[in-house]
Structures are given as structure tokens and as C-alpha cells.
Write a protein that holds these residues in place. Structure first.
Motif, PDB file in Angstrom:
ATOM      1  N   ASN B 301      36.517  40.028  57.689  1.00 55.25           N
ATOM      2  CA  ASN B 301      37.972  40.192  57.672  1.00 55.25           C
ATOM      3  C   ASN B 301      38.663  39.638  58.919  1.00 55.25           C
ATOM      4  OD1 ASN B 301      37.827  41.306  55.153  1.00 55.25           O
ATOM      5  ND2 ASN B 301      37.809  43.443  55.892  1.00 55.25           N
ATOM      6  N   PHE B 302      37.908  39.497  59.964  1.00 59.58           N
ATOM      7  CA  PHE B 302      38.464  38.841  61.161  1.00 59.58           C
ATOM      8  C   PHE B 302      38.315  37.320  61.073  1.00 59.58           C
ATOM      9  CE2 PHE B 302      38.520  42.881  63.658  1.00 59.58           C
ATOM     10  CZ  PHE B 302      39.741  42.710  64.286  1.00 59.58           C
ATOM     11  N   GLY B 303      37.699  36.847  59.985  1.00 60.27           N
ATOM     12  CA  GLY B 303      37.543  35.395  59.812  1.00 60.27           C
ATOM     13  C   GLY B 303      36.331  34.826  60.529  1.00 60.27           C
ATOM     14  N   LEU B 304      35.406  35.696  60.925  1.00 63.26           N
ATOM     15  CA  LEU B 304      34.204  35.223  61.621  1.00 63.26           C
ATOM     16  C   LEU B 304      33.123  34.817  60.622  1.00 63.26           C
ATOM     17  CD1 LEU B 304      34.140  37.848  64.491  1.00 63.26           C
ATOM     18  CD2 LEU B 304      33.887  35.380  64.857  1.00 63.26           C
ATOM     19  N   PRO B 305      32.255  33.872  60.989  1.00 60.86           N
ATOM     20  CA  PRO B 305      31.197  33.439  60.070  1.00 60.86           C
ATOM     21  C   PRO B 305      30.119  34.519  59.888  1.00 60.86           C
ATOM     22  CG  PRO B 305      30.930  32.367  62.197  1.00 60.86           C
ATOM     23  CD  PRO B 305      32.230  33.107  62.254  1.00 60.86           C
ATOM     24  N   THR B 306      29.612  34.615  58.665  1.00 57.66           N
ATOM     25  CA  THR B 306      28.550  35.592  58.376  1.00 57.66           C
ATOM     26  C   THR B 306      27.341  34.916  57.722  1.00 57.66           C
ATOM     27  OG1 THR B 306      29.621  36.068  56.273  1.00 57.66           O
ATOM     28  CG2 THR B 306      30.129  37.554  58.098  1.00 57.66           C
ATOM     29  N   VAL B 307      27.478  33.622  57.452  1.00 57.35           N
ATOM     30  CA  VAL B 307      26.403  32.875  56.784  1.00 57.35           C
ATOM     31  C   VAL B 307      25.716  31.962  57.799  1.00 57.35           C
ATOM     32  CG1 VAL B 307      25.885  31.174  54.975  1.00 57.35           C
ATOM     33  CG2 VAL B 307      27.608  32.955  54.581  1.00 57.35           C
ATOM     34  N   ALA B 308      24.372  31.933  57.759  1.00 60.68           N
ATOM     35  CA  ALA B 308      23.616  31.140  58.727  1.00 60.68           C
ATOM     36  C   ALA B 308      23.767  29.640  58.461  1.00 60.68           C
ATOM     37  CB  ALA B 308      22.143  31.527  58.645  1.00 60.68           C
ATOM     38  N   PRO B 309      23.659  28.829  59.512  1.00 63.75           N
ATOM     39  CA  PRO B 309      23.758  27.372  59.317  1.00 63.75           C
ATOM     40  C   PRO B 309      22.672  26.863  58.375  1.00 63.75           C
ATOM     41  CG  PRO B 309      23.120  27.937  61.590  1.00 63.75           C
ATOM     42  CD  PRO B 309      23.487  29.195  60.925  1.00 63.75           C
ATOM     43  N   LYS B 310      23.069  26.002  57.433  1.00 58.96           N
ATOM     44  CA  LYS B 310      22.100  25.495  56.450  1.00 58.96           C
ATOM     45  C   LYS B 310      21.165  24.450  57.057  1.00 58.96           C
ATOM     46  CE  LYS B 310      24.863  26.645  52.406  1.00 58.96           C
ATOM     47  NZ  LYS B 310      25.245  27.831  53.205  1.00 58.96           N
ATOM     48  N   ASP B 311      21.636  23.803  58.127  1.00 54.39           N
ATOM     49  CA  ASP B 311      20.833  22.744  58.757  1.00 54.39           C
ATOM     50  C   ASP B 311      19.965  23.262  59.905  1.00 54.39           C
ATOM     51  OD1 ASP B 311      23.216  23.340  59.958  1.00 54.39           O
ATOM     52  OD2 ASP B 311      23.707  21.282  60.541  1.00 54.39           O
ATOM     53  N   MET B 312      19.470  24.493  59.781  1.00 56.34           N
ATOM     54  CA  MET B 312      18.538  25.045  60.779  1.00 56.34           C
ATOM     55  C   MET B 312      17.508  25.865  60.005  1.00 56.34           C
ATOM     56  SD  MET B 312      19.390  27.478  64.070  1.00 56.34           S
ATOM     57  CE  MET B 312      18.067  28.181  65.070  1.00 56.34           C
ATOM     58  N   ASN B 313      16.234  25.436  60.070  1.00 59.56           N
ATOM     59  CA  ASN B 313      15.242  26.151  59.269  1.00 59.56           C
ATOM     60  C   ASN B 313      14.688  27.382  59.991  1.00 59.56           C
ATOM     61  OD1 ASN B 313      13.049  25.407  60.947  1.00 59.56           O
ATOM     62  ND2 ASN B 313      12.964  23.404  59.936  1.00 59.56           N
ATOM     63  N   VAL B 314      14.011  28.226  59.258  1.00 62.79           N
ATOM     64  CA  VAL B 314      13.582  29.517  59.795  1.00 62.79           C
ATOM     65  C   VAL B 314      12.630  29.370  60.986  1.00 62.79           C
ATOM     66  CG1 VAL B 314      14.000  30.943  57.764  1.00 62.79           C
ATOM     67  CG2 VAL B 314      11.867  29.669  57.928  1.00 62.79           C
ATOM     68  N   GLN B 315      11.779  28.347  60.946  1.00 69.33           N
ATOM     69  CA  GLN B 315      10.836  28.134  62.056  1.00 69.33           C
ATOM     70  C   GLN B 315      11.574  27.897  63.384  1.00 69.33           C
ATOM     71  OE1 GLN B 315       7.689  28.561  61.942  1.00 69.33           O
ATOM     72  NE2 GLN B 315       7.157  28.441  59.761  1.00 69.33           N
ATOM     73  N   SER B 316      12.702  27.186  63.293  1.00 69.73           N
ATOM     74  CA  SER B 316      13.447  26.847  64.512  1.00 69.73           C
ATOM     75  C   SER B 316      13.938  28.097  65.245  1.00 69.73           C
ATOM     76  CB  SER B 316      14.650  25.976  64.168  1.00 69.73           C
ATOM     77  OG  SER B 316      14.226  24.831  63.484  1.00 69.73           O
ATOM     78  N   TYR B 317      14.288  29.133  64.495  1.00 71.23           N
ATOM     79  CA  TYR B 317      14.735  30.375  65.142  1.00 71.23           C
ATOM     80  C   TYR B 317      13.661  30.940  66.052  1.00 71.23           C
ATOM     81  CZ  TYR B 317      18.869  30.816  62.194  1.00 71.23           C
ATOM     82  OH  TYR B 317      20.084  30.609  61.598  1.00 71.23           O
ATOM     83  N   LEU B 318      12.440  30.987  65.487  1.00 74.73           N
ATOM     84  CA  LEU B 318      11.334  31.651  66.175  1.00 74.73           C
ATOM     85  C   LEU B 318      11.068  31.064  67.552  1.00 74.73           C
ATOM     86  CD1 LEU B 318      10.185  34.000  64.761  1.00 74.73           C
ATOM     87  CD2 LEU B 318       8.101  32.688  64.328  1.00 74.73           C
ATOM     88  N   LYS B 319      11.124  29.746  67.611  1.00 72.49           N
ATOM     89  CA  LYS B 319      10.859  29.033  68.863  1.00 72.49           C
ATOM     90  C   LYS B 319      11.732  29.587  69.994  1.00 72.49           C
ATOM     91  CE  LYS B 319      12.409  24.741  69.504  1.00 72.49           C
ATOM     92  NZ  LYS B 319      12.658  23.339  69.127  1.00 72.49           N
ATOM     93  N   TYR B 320      13.010  29.821  69.675  1.00 69.60           N
ATOM     94  CA  TYR B 320      13.923  30.310  70.707  1.00 69.60           C
ATOM     95  C   TYR B 320      13.811  31.826  70.890  1.00 69.60           C
ATOM     96  CZ  TYR B 320      15.969  25.671  70.481  1.00 69.60           C
ATOM     97  OH  TYR B 320      16.151  24.333  70.527  1.00 69.60           O
ATOM     98  N   MET B 321      13.599  32.525  69.784  1.00 67.53           N
ATOM     99  CA  MET B 321      13.583  33.996  69.864  1.00 67.53           C
ATOM    100  C   MET B 321      12.413  34.505  70.706  1.00 67.53           C
ATOM    101  SD  MET B 321      14.822  34.918  66.005  1.00 67.53           S
ATOM    102  CE  MET B 321      14.981  36.696  66.166  1.00 67.53           C
ATOM    103  N   ILE B 322      11.323  33.750  70.676  1.00 58.32           N
ATOM    104  CA  ILE B 322      10.136  34.158  71.424  1.00 58.32           C
ATOM    105  C   ILE B 322      10.337  33.946  72.928  1.00 58.32           C
ATOM    106  CG2 ILE B 322       8.468  32.243  71.724  1.00 58.32           C
ATOM    107  CD1 ILE B 322       6.843  34.024  69.544  1.00 58.32           C
TER     108      ILE B 322
END
Lengths: 363, 363
Positions: B301-322
Motif C-alpha cells: 500500500n505504500f507502493g513498495l516492491p514485494t516481488v523478487a527480481p526475475k533476473d536473479m537466480n536463487v543460487q546468487s542469493y546464497l553467495k551473498y547471504m553466506i
């Protein structure tokens, strides 16, 4: 082996300085490190070649996980660029906030490693294992970290205390003689600055120190650590008292910086700097010629330089001295001896005085 | 004009956050700055063009000596290289330990200026004048400073408290709408994390906030500052409680870093990160679907994004999260909501759960 333990207490941290001869086999010598801790030994190629194998086994015995990161050797590598190399290594190897850096080397390694420890992920722990006399009596104690900038020495840094200091005088057995002498400049600094009895003791123990007599050396290092940590306990962040640790450093840093940290060792430059501070005090009528001569004789008798470099003119000093961290609103502040064992701060030293002191020291 | 003053007390320092509308003409607004102090206004070209003239006159009125240093605009300039530029400037202009830096801009300017203040000559004073909603409610408060490394966000930094924070909501009048919304992500973070009543208040004041209603905005910022400084007072150095300020940031930082801080604003990435933390909690059966939906609705309702970027795969998250500063020995640590106004730390989140959360959020 007898182990001397000196406690250091600062606002956010308390730790111990352990001093002795061949002490790595002692139990709990790595405390507060514990089994399973992940450490990075930061060192240079010279130290690594001679000493790494000899101490790594004790880390392994204590089940501490150890990696090694080798930095180029020398004051001219104490830069933001080297900082960046170490930071990148830590990130690549996925080091987290629980990793511990081990500064294994002289002042350059200690200052740089401590600085990286203070800024990696907003601060991780580090331990000092100083291998030169200079770092054992001075650089490794007190939590000053930092690197040089082309425009000034130690201009970038933090106050970040180590979690332990492990000082083994066995390392001094392979230290080049020139570097040993360089370390003695800081020892003499403590004596002139704070302790007449220690000054006398130094006058009587020159040979024993230079021949690395174990007991004499341990006493000497212990004394310096005690004198320094007393000041640091009172004023960690150099708002007051701590400025008294800087005898000879305003002049000395100028010499080091002018020659790009290549030609003069830190202690050599400080040695000349102390002579200049002595002469400043003498010219101003603060220090007696008798005491001045006695101080300069001690410096000379240890084989330290007392004459200023001929290839640096008086103007060049001023450029650096005015940028000194202790200077204020363009005014040059100096600490000078008023007698053996006692200092005074001069808040705004006249440039003409500085010029004539430097000229006197070139001859 | 009514001025809200929030005291912040940390181990080594105490200071005030001043919040209001057009407050620069108030007496003592620059305290502890005083007549004759030498300051460097660190800012970017955008802020300088719009606002510099409007505030410089008040510095002059208070006889504060002001220089200006302009940094390039944007998160991708929050680097060690920019740090070096500012350090070099300070040395060239002979700034000593008594100079004061003024961070005049958003989070990038504040984090970088604070970091330079913490390492210049081992630490000088600085003042935050945050000009974006995000920095007013979050970045300027709490003393976290730092810059990014190509391998991770804010990986290089210190804890260094400002000596004052001056928050004028008048600056928000020229803030791009996209950036205003971005700041709201952090506001929602506080509400979800700590305060059910504030969450309800946000649900009822969306329009007033987005239209920059003065009273509503001041209350909103004040509330966030109070919530944050309470946590910081308890745990300045993130040994415990402070980790609760990181809702959404482990996922969010991965998105920012993956796109090299260019594509997603911090708040936008955090917004998606909060949604992912909510979904993690929901999947694990910790958070009710009712509360999860209500939280995500507020974000939407504040107009903020809630959907993840489509051009970033799940593996890419892990690299940074670790590599996240909160992760420990390769285990990913997350803070997640258990209900509106209350969080929980998950010490070792299963990678399969993270994968399925991310997949759910891409659709």
C-alpha cells in the motif's frame, strides 16, 4: 621459563601482555584464543620464512585453525592499498566477525593488521605477536593502528586494542642489528620521558642489551610496556597524557615522510627527532646542557644516529610538522624533556627556533 | 517551530537528534559546534545545488568556518576509493584533529563521511544532516559507518557516533518520490519489528506520509529514531540486541550487491527482503498467514516492491547471504517476525527453506 604478565585495561577492553623467552609451549599462551577458532596469520615473507614453522605447530597443538596472509615487507607498504588486499582476502575466504587476525611481525605488520581488524565488518579481534624490539616495546602496545598516506605518517587509523600481546624475545635472535638498534630509540624515549632510574639502568646495560642478554632484555621490555600501558590506561585516545609518548616523533616523522619511509628506519628517524627535541628544550633554556649532553651520549653510545640528514633542508621539515596529528590550527606542538625523566608540552613553537634547531643538528 | 529532541547515549559518547521543520534558524541548532570551528561539508552535487546556499548562511551566522567537499552521487561510489579522495583532501587542506566533518546528504554520504571521521588521524568529530527519509529514520542514527566492497555491502566500516544529528523534514520536499518510498521500507521495518501500535498508525497514515504532512512526518521520524536509539543504547556494537535492526537486510543486501548497487535502491531491496523474511517465518510455521498478509499489504500500500527480481537466480542469493556480517561459520542467520511488533533470530536457516522462499517471491 619465567613469564612476565602485564595487564592493560582500557575503556572497552582488557588484555595481557605476555613477555618471555621461548614461551609458545606454555599452556594458555594463546588465551583468549580457543580450540576451533579461525585465525589469519598476517606476516611478511622474511618472518614467515624464518619463524612460521616454529610457531605454527603450537597453534595446531591448541587446535586453532590457521591460515596465512603474506604482505610485502617495509614501511612503504603500510598503505591503504595493502589494507584493501587484506580486506579482499578476508572476504574471499568468507571470514566472519568471529575470525581473529594474528599480527606476526614488526610495527608495519602490527599497525596494518590492527587497522584492518578495526574496520573489517566494523571490528574483529586481533592478537599481536611482535617480532622486532621496536614493536615489542612500543608499536604492539596501546592500540594505535594505522597506515601511512603520501602526505603523512599514520594519518589513517583507529584506536583498536589487541586481545593479547605475545612477546617472545627469541625472535630478536634473527633481527638485523640495524633494526635492533632502531628499537632502542623507543626504549631511550621512555627513559628520557618518564624514568630517571631506568635511564641510569640503560647507561649501565648497553652491552648486555646489544648482546641480547635474556634477563636484561626481558626486564627492559617489561619496563617499557609498563610505562606505556600506564599512560594508555589513563588516556587511550590521546586527549591528554598520551601525547607524552611522542617525544621526538614530530621531527622524526618529518624525516621518515620526506624520504618516503625508505631511507631511515623509524627508530633511526626518532633518534634524530629526540636529539632535536632535546636541542629545542636546551635552546629555549628549559633543559640544562648537562642533562642534554647526557641524553645525547646515551643515544650515541647505543650506536643510534644523532645528526640530521644533510639532504633534507629546513623548509622540508616544516611541511610535515605542520600536518602532524598533534599540531593545532597550524601551530606546531612539541613534547620536550625538561630533565631526565620529565617532559613538557610546548603548545606553539616558534618556527625560527625550529629552524635553528634543525640547522644545529645537520652539522 | 516545534523541535523534537531525542538523546542518544552510548559507551563513549552522548548526543542529540534534533527533528523538526525549518529548524536551521534556531539558536544552538549546531551545538556542539561553536564559533571558529573548522568544518568540511561533505555532500553530493544534487544536494549541494538545491540546498547548500540555504543552509550555509546559518553556519556563517554562527561564525563556523565551512569548506565543501563534493562526492559523486550514488551507492556505487560508497567505496574505499572515495574514502581515499576525502582523506587526501583533508590532508591537503591541513585539517587537524579538531576539524569536524558535516555529512550532508543521504545514507551514502552519511556512512562514508562517518567512516572517514572515524579513521582520519584516528578519529575526528562529525555531524549528520540527513536529507533523505531513509537516512533520517535509519542511516544517520546509531553510529554504523562504512563503505561497500565488491564482495559485500558495508563490509568495511566502524562504529563511530556522530556528535549531533540535525534532521529537517524540509529537505524531503525536493526528494524524488521513488526515494521517499524507499525510506518508508525502513519505517515499516521498525513497526513490524518492535511496535504494533506504530504499525496500526502507519496503516492509518499512508496518505498523510506520502503527501509529506509536516506533523505526521515528524511524529513518524521521531518514533523511528526513538525505537532505533533505544536498541543502540543497549547494544552499540551489535553483540546482541542490535541484530534485531536487520529485518529483511540479509536477503535485501544480496539483491543490492548482485545488481552492483545500481538497479535497486536500498529501501526497495530491503522491502523485498522484508517480504522474504516474512515468508520464511510463515513457511516455518512461526508467523500466522493473517499477520503475514497484513504486513505485506502495508508494504504494497505504500507502493513498495514485494516481488523478487526475475533476473536473479536463487543460487546468487546464497553467495551473498553466506558472507553476511551476521552469518557465522557459514551458517545463515536471519531475523524474522513472529507477529506484528516482535522478532526472532533463526541461527541456522536451512538452504532449502531459503530457496523455496526466494522461488515463491519471484512469482
Amino acid at each position: 621459563m619465567k613469564l612476565k604478565i602485564i595487564p592493560v585495561k582500557t575503556k572497552n577492553n582488557s588484555y595481557y601482555i605476555n613477555i618471555g623467552f621461548k614461551i609458545f609451549n606454555l599452556e594458555n599462551i594463546f588465551s583468549p584464543l580457543k580450540s576451533g577458532d579461525r585465525c589469519v596469520l598476517v606476516t611478511n615473507i622474511t618472518i614467515s620464512k624464518i619463524w612460521k614453522e616454529k610457531i605454527v605447530k603450537y597453534f595446531l597443538k591448541n587446535k586453532i585453525i590457521l591460515e596465512e596472509f603474506i604482505l610485502s615487507d617495509g614501511e612503504n607498504y603500510k598503505t591503504l592499498n595493502s589494507v584493501n588486499l587484506l580486506l579482499t582476502y578476508l572476504l574471499e575466504k568468507l571470514h566472519d566477525r568471529n575470525s581473529i587476525l594474528i599480527a606476526f611481525g614488526g610495527g608495519v605488520i602490527g599497525d596494518l593488521t590492527g587497522f584492518v581488524a578495526s574496520i573489517y565488518q566494523r571490528g574483529i579481534r586481533f592478537i599481536q605477536i611482535p617480532t622486532t624490539l621496536l614493536s615489542q616495546v612500543d608499536a604492539a602496545i596501546g592500540g594505535k593502528t594505522g597506515v601511512n598516506h603520501i602526505l603523512g605518517k599514520n594519518m589513517i587509523g583507529t584506536f583498536w586494542q589487541p586481545n593479547a600481546v605475545i612477546t617472545d624475545i627469541n625472535f630478536l635472535s634473527t633481527l638485523p642489528y640495524k633494526q635492533l638498534i632502531s628499537g632502542i630509540a623507543e626504549v631511550i624515549k621512555y627513559a628520557i620521558s618518564f624514568d630517571y632510574v631506568f635511564f641510569q639502568w640503560l647507561e649501565n646495560n648497553i652491552k648486555q642489551i646489544l648482546s641480547l642478554n635474556t634477563e636484561v632484555l626481558i626486564y627492559c621490555i617489561q619496563k617499557c610496556c609498563e610505562l606505556k600501558s600506564k599512560i594508555v590506561n589513563l588516556d587511550e585516545r590521546e586527549y591528554g597524557f598520551r601525547v607524552f609518548l611522542n617525544l621526538g616523533h614530530t621531527y622524526g616523522h618529518a624525516i621518515e615522510a620526506h624520504f618516503k619511509y625508505l631511507k631511515w628506519l623509524h627508530g633511526e628517524a626518532i633518534s634524530i627527532g629526540i636529539v632535536m627535541a632535546i636541542k629545542t628544550s636546551e635552546i629555549l633554556g628549559i633543559l640544562s646542557s648537562f642533562d642534554a649532553t647526557r641524553m645525547i651520549n646515551l643515544i650515541k653510545n647505543f650506536g643510534l644516529p644523532t645528526v640530521a640528514p644533510k639532504d633534507m633542508n629546513v623548509q622540508s621539515y616544516l611541511k610535515y610538522m605542520i600536518r602532524d596529528k598533534k599540531s593545532y590550527s597550524g601551530k606546531i606542538q612539541l613534547v620536550v624533556p625538561i630533565k631526565i625523566g620529565k617532559l613538557k608540552i610546548l603548545k606553539n613553537v616558534n618556527q625560527d627556533i625550529i629552524f635553528s634547531v634543525i640547522k644545529k643538528c645537520i652539522i
